[in-house]
Design an enzyme around this catalytic site. Structure first.
Site, PDB file in Angstrom:
ATOM      1  N   TRP A 154       0.760  -0.827  -0.669  1.00 24.70           N
ATOM      2  CA  TRP A 154       0.034   0.067  -0.036  1.00 24.70           C
ATOM      3  C   TRP A 154       0.697   1.582   0.574  1.00 24.70           C
ATOM      4  CZ3 TRP A 154      -1.956   3.155   4.813  1.00 24.70           C
ATOM      5  CH2 TRP A 154      -2.621   3.564   4.666  1.00 24.70           C
ATOM      6  N   ASP A 235      -0.202  -5.831   8.721  1.00 16.55           N
ATOM      7  CA  ASP A 235      -1.976  -5.360   8.536  1.00 16.55           C
ATOM      8  C   ASP A 235      -3.009  -5.502   8.135  1.00 16.55           C
ATOM      9  OD1 ASP A 235      -2.511  -3.183   7.456  1.00 16.55           O
ATOM     10  OD2 ASP A 235      -1.835  -1.848   6.522  1.00 16.55           O
ATOM     11  N   LYS A 271     -12.779  -0.927   6.313  1.00 20.34           N
ATOM     12  CA  LYS A 271     -13.516  -1.629   5.228  1.00 20.34           C
ATOM     13  C   LYS A 271     -14.579  -2.576   5.119  1.00 20.34           C
ATOM     14  CE  LYS A 271      -9.596  -1.157   4.053  1.00 20.34           C
ATOM     15  NZ  LYS A 271      -8.705   0.292   4.490  1.00 20.34           N
TER      16      LYS A 271
HETATM   17  N1  PLA Z   1      -3.400  -0.779   5.075  1.00 16.66           N
HETATM   18  C1  PLA Z   1      -3.664  -1.156   3.990  1.00 16.66           C
HETATM   19  C2  PLA Z   1      -2.271  -2.112   3.670  1.00 16.66           C
HETATM   20  C3  PLA Z   1      -4.731  -0.002   3.388  1.00 16.66           C
HETATM   21  O1  PLA Z   1      -5.309  -0.158   1.834  1.00 16.66           O
HETATM   22  C4  PLA Z   1      -5.531   0.495   4.046  1.00 16.66           C
HETATM   23  C5  PLA Z   1      -6.162   1.215   3.344  1.00 16.66           C
HETATM   24  C6  PLA Z   1      -4.973   1.272   5.244  1.00 16.66           C
HETATM   25  C7  PLA Z   1      -3.891   0.376   5.673  1.00 16.66           C
HETATM   26  C8  PLA Z   1      -5.357   2.186   5.560  1.00 16.66           C
HETATM   27  O2  PLA Z   1      -6.968   2.534   5.961  1.00 16.66           O
HETATM   28  P1  PLA Z   1      -7.587   3.454   6.983  1.00 16.66           P
HETATM   29  O3  PLA Z   1      -6.939   4.548   7.437  1.00 16.66           O
HETATM   30  O4  PLA Z   1      -8.390   3.928   6.726  1.00 16.66           O
HETATM   31  O5  PLA Z   1      -7.757   2.802   8.337  1.00 16.66           O
HETATM   32  N2  PLA Z   1      -6.086   2.253   1.745  1.00 16.66           N
HETATM   33  C9  PLA Z   1      -7.194   2.778   0.674  1.00 16.66           C
HETATM   34  C10 PLA Z   1      -7.097   3.636   1.463  1.00 16.66           C
HETATM   35  C11 PLA Z   1      -8.909   1.811   1.069  1.00 16.66           C
HETATM   36  C12 PLA Z   1      -6.456   4.632   0.826  1.00 16.66           C
HETATM   37  O6  PLA Z   1      -5.586   4.399   0.484  1.00 16.66           O
HETATM   38  O7  PLA Z   1      -6.370   5.539   2.635  1.00 16.66           O
HETATM   39  C13 PLA Z   1      -6.896   2.493  -0.275  1.00 16.66           C
HETATM   40  O8  PLA Z   1      -7.523   3.118  -1.135  1.00 16.66           O
HETATM   41  O9  PLA Z   1      -5.356   2.285  -1.199  1.00 16.66           O
END
Ligand code: PLA
Length: 422
Positions: A154, A235, A271
């Site tokens: 991510w 995570d 999510k």
């Molecule tokens: N960890 C992972 C692997 C994630 O994909 C995301 C969110 C988070 C943590 C953190 O989310 P939160 O703070 O809302 O709990 N990823 C999203 C959103 C869904 C983003 O980028 O913030 C994404 O589109 O990748």
């Protein structure tokens, strides 16, 4: 009496002063920062006035009509909370203890022996992101210099840990030429990681690749982590979104705990419970005994207090109302499965539509991948062409949020993907 002339003289004076200030503005050297590669897409999308524009960027679930979805169990819990007319006092620094307890049971399992022994303790976090940031800060203060993350991972993991003062290193994870997990590469790289290092693992539904190790592979990883004395950090941002079953999705984490690892975990309720904007999550550790776990939590509080003092109340109350009530809890499991099922249906539809529009490329990986995203294999140029020509917005790495694909837009998306990849 203050005369009109006096007021207008004051006005002229302050205009002259503000003109002088403007030339020495403390902000004069600030440059416009780039848009965030994921969340920033929403801004770009909003500026686009093409009627058929489509966004499959940020991982936020949509129903089949393309609308944001609030789980009915969340609505019901909220109703109950409103009726209770609860106070709005500050939470503690570690948040809502009842929520934390229920959240740990949800992640580690109701009958986890480590949990019963008091070895697993944690704090409420500002969702996954906030938990990651506190964890990064915590381990840096206590001697870690770097953290290992999968390549790719991510996107926000990297700046979160860098901002915590850690050096971010990568281990192999994905084989782009075969659109599959590069398990051999992963094992080889992890073997070379120095003992004592912290290694981040996605508990399930790896973002962005949608490829997870099998249970046998997790077992091999668990053994390797033990042999190499590595410090696992999970995570868990998609518990329930991989298989549709939140219990099954916690298998990797629970296996590591059963195998005796001492580790850290962040859980996000963005999510699975659809609580994105409420920022609900947990940061926890498994220590060697209850006293050790309590000492770690006390240090987390030392990080949190000067950072944001304490977390918000409402979202945590929603989650604990659901997890504490057998009926709402079983509604949750069903509604979470419903979201995962719709995504899976769209995976097959998207692959079939790509074939129907005449693409001769192999798109089977879209169906093979799990979780919220399809890691399409489209490159940056193709993504940019889709954006310019078809007003279709996905992230630059070719990641498509399957949660935004619907019966109505799937053939439009397939057409655009085919057009830029033929
Ligand atoms: N960890 C992972 C692997 C994630 O994909 C995301 C969110 C988070 C943590 C953190 O989310 P939160 O703070 O809302 O709990 N990823 C999203 C959103 C869904 C983003 O980028 O913030 C994404 O589109 O990748």
């Amino acid at each position: 009496m203050i005369s009109k002339q006096f007021i207008s003289r004051l006005g002229r004076q302050s205009q002259r002063m503000s003109a002088r200030w403007q030339s020495t503005s403390p902000f004069a050297a600030y440059e416009m920062a780039p848009l965030d590669p994921i969340i920033g897409l929403n801004e770009e999308f909003q500026r686009d006035d093409f009627p058929q524009k489509v966004i499959v960027g940020v991982g936020a679930y949509r129903d089949d009509a393309g609308k944001p979805y609030v789980l009915p169990c969340v609505r019901e819990a909220e109703q109950r909370l409103v009726e209770q007319k609860l106070d709005m006092e500050y939470s503690g620094i570690a948040g809502d203890q009842k929520f934390v307890d229920l959240s740990l049971k949800f992640g580690y399992g109701e009958d986890s022996s480590a949990l019963k022994e008091g070895r697993i303790q944690g704090v409420q976090a500002l969702s996954g992101t906030g938990g990651l940031r506190v964890f990064g800060e915590l381990i840096r203060r206590h001697g870690q210099k770097h953290i290992y993350v999968p390549n790719p991972t991510w996107g926000n993991h990297i700046p979160i840990f860098q901002n915590s003062g850690l050096e971010v290193r990568k281990y192999r994870y994905y084989d782009a030429s075969n659109s599959s997990l590069d398990f051999d590469g992963m094992i080889k790289d992890i073997q070379d990681i120095p003992a004592g290092s912290c290694v981040l693992l996605h508990a399930c539904a790896h973002n962005p690749t949608g490829m997870d190790p099998t249970l046998e592979q997790w077992k091999q990883l668990s053994e390797l982590f033990k042999k190499k004395q590595l410090f696992p950090f999970f995570d868990a941002a998609y518990q329930g979104f991989a298989s549709g079953d939140a219990i099954l999705d916690a298998a990797s984490l629970r296996m590591f705990v059963d195998d005796g690892h001492l580790l850290g975990t962040i859980q996000s309720f963005s999510k699975n419970f659809g609580l994105y904007g409420h920022r609900v999550g947990t940061l926890s550790v498994v220590g060697s005994n209850a006293d050790e776990a309590a000492r770690v939590v006390s240090q987390m509080k030392m990080v949190i207090r000067p950072m944001y003092s304490n977390p918000p109340r409402h979202g945590a109350r929603i989650v604990s109302t659901i997890l504490d009530d057998p009926k709402l809890k079983s509604d949750f499991y069903e509604q979470c499965k419903g979201m995962a099922n719709r995504i899976n249906t769209m995976r097959t539809k998207l692959r079939d539509e790509l074939e129907a529009v005449g693409s001769t490329r192999n798109w089977d990986h879209i169906v093979k991948q799990i979780g919220m995203f399809a890691y399409s294999g489209l490159n940056k140029e193709q993504v940019m062409e889709m954006r310019a020509k078809h007003h279709l917005y996905c992230t630059a790495d070719g990641r498509i949020s399957m949660a935004g694909v619907t019966t109505n837009n799937v053939s439009y998306i397939a057409n655009a993907m085919h057009d830029v990849s033929k």
